[in-house]
Design an enzyme around this catalytic site. Sequence first.
Site, short mmCIF file in Angstrom:
data_model
loop_
_atom_site.label_atom_id
_atom_site.label_comp_id
_atom_site.label_asym_id
_atom_site.label_seq_id
_atom_site.Cartn_x
_atom_site.Cartn_y
_atom_site.Cartn_z
N CYS A 51 0.84 -1.20 0.00
CA CYS A 51 0.00 0.00 0.00
C CYS A 51 0.87 1.24 0.00
O CYS A 51 2.08 1.20 -0.09
CB CYS A 51 -0.90 0.02 1.24
N ASN A 82 1.90 -0.60 5.47
CA ASN A 82 2.29 -0.96 4.12
C ASN A 82 3.25 -2.13 4.20
O ASN A 82 4.30 -2.01 4.83
CB ASN A 82 2.95 0.24 3.42
N SER A 85 11.42 -11.77 -6.29
CA SER A 85 12.65 -11.28 -6.91
C SER A 85 13.86 -11.84 -6.17
O SER A 85 13.73 -12.37 -5.07
CB SER A 85 12.70 -9.74 -6.89
N GLY A 86 15.03 -11.71 -6.78
CA GLY A 86 16.26 -12.23 -6.18
C GLY A 86 17.11 -11.17 -5.53
O GLY A 86 18.31 -11.40 -5.30
#
Length: 633
Positions: free
Chosen positions: A2, A84, A373-374
């Site tokens: 968010c 968030n 993701s890495g």
Amino acid sequence: MCGICGFVSRREISNKTLKIMNDTMYHRGPNDSGEEIYSGEDGYRIGFAQRRLSIMDLSMLGHQPMHSDAAFGSAQDRVCIVYNGEIYNFKELKKELSDYPFKSNCDTEVIIAAYLKWGISCIDRFNGMFALALYDKSTQEIFLVRDRIGKKPLSYWLDGENLVFASELKPIMECPGFTKEIRRDVLARFLYQQYINAPDSIFKDVYKLQPGEILRFHKGEIKTWKYWDIADVYHKMQKNPVTDFGEAKAELKRLLQKAVASRMIADVPLGSFLSGGYDSSLMTAVAQENSPDPVKTFSIGFEDKRYDEAAYARQVAEYLGTDHTEAYIDEKGMFDLVESIPRYYDEPFADSSQIPTMLVSALAREKVTVALSGDGGDEFFCGYQMYDRLAQVQRLDALGGAVHGILGLPGLRRAKLEKRLPVKVRSIAENRNPELKTQICPPAYLDVARAFAAGEGMDCRYPRESAYQEKDWQIRRMLLDMDTYLPGDILCKVDRASMKYSLEARCPILDKDVMEYSFRIPHSFKFENGEKKRILKSIAYDYIPKEMLDRKKKGFSVPLDKWLRGPLRESLRDYSGKEFLVKQGIFNTDYVSRFVENYLQQGDRGPGSGENYSRIVWAFYTFQQWYACYIEQ
């Protein structure tokens, strides 16, 4: 995932204004929004707002601001929160908090229950990425908290006894009374680093909450402290090293499997970025191991074959059996995103890899709302080529000291002798500051960055290396990168690029347990005889054949020189013209105007222009873009 914003102020700020602030972050949360204002003590009013991207519990039970449940005795409506991020261990925590009358299946309510039971120290129990604001009406305390490694952003403006906070700078800029006064002292460092690291920001009196930091606001008084610090955690974990490679590999693999599995919990479609490199391939392989269906994977290719690695990603995807999507991008497709950079990176930011990151985020968002993701593999497991060079430079440091001493002998024509020395030799000889040892750079490059900013401000580099108490330059630089480059550049880049398309990016390698365990692993398990990421590669080979991954990385580079001296040439000239610079009153007018014109005229033929300085010129250009967007609008 968010965007949050709010204030604690004695000023009159209406709900309408709070909504305007909140809606500047529509892209961060297009599914829902909420704004509320509360009356505090001593004339303070507290405003909380959130834009929601629904990931867990898509119902309105996840609406924010969220309050403690009225049925929970004395805690009735005591706590409210805007938040968030994701707490990945929220289900385990929920079991420990079974006395709380939960109504939703989202992690936000778990944070409230945890705070009511354990106070603000509940943060120590959370494993996730988060930025939150919490208001305790019983104590009149407001807490701002950021996750350990800085995955989620949170900035705040201090105006006397008033506090305004937000996930991005845009809401703060819309707050009544805010003046956009630029901090000139950060300019040289920005031009050199290409980003502005916490706690600094581009504006006076605006700060970024640092990774692993808590801010407490109570009746006009502010206190901040770190609940998780890279140097402290590193030395604590080092006291209990894992000396057997097989044991270290097995436990790290288990932790990575657990981290990936927890990040696959979502009530929306999930996929994975796949570049074909070690980190993204390993994360994807573990995800596929946890999924009964083919994991959706995404990669972009480039028409320029010097940089294109899409074929490698496709090969890995075929081997793992993922549902793979790729898109090929030409130079125009990249260039078309240049104008949108300042709108979504609302502070000057000049890492040009933001462009391919935006492209792969846009591709993924067509099919999923969450992507793995890495990120973090290079910093925690010694993956950058720079770390190779540092090992070499450390061995030459004593020789560099001798050269430095010779240059300082009386009677020598130092300037003439220095010109004859290769740039690398001069850089090593001048590298005498113990606080900057791993941040070696040609002195002339630093001089240009400082000259652009009229020689004002803080050091371009970070004079803080003694804090790590580490003799090995590779390890010291890795720790410094975890504190600076990783959160300030890499994670900021991914956050803004993904949220531009309302996409949540999750990073298993940055799991709390993985990060802390990595500090127990001897450095020789990460780097040995020139092999980087040794232990991470060994785990990857358990899933994917070595020959698919073991290749020289091509790397990707936006053609900055070509753009700046081509389609951006005239706008760069406008931004660097004396009339514009004098009116702006920020940069060194004569120097910048002359330098940029020389850059445009000489191309890459001279030592003071071309590729040697395209990064600084690009950083200058992106700053001027941002200035035109937010200051001259």
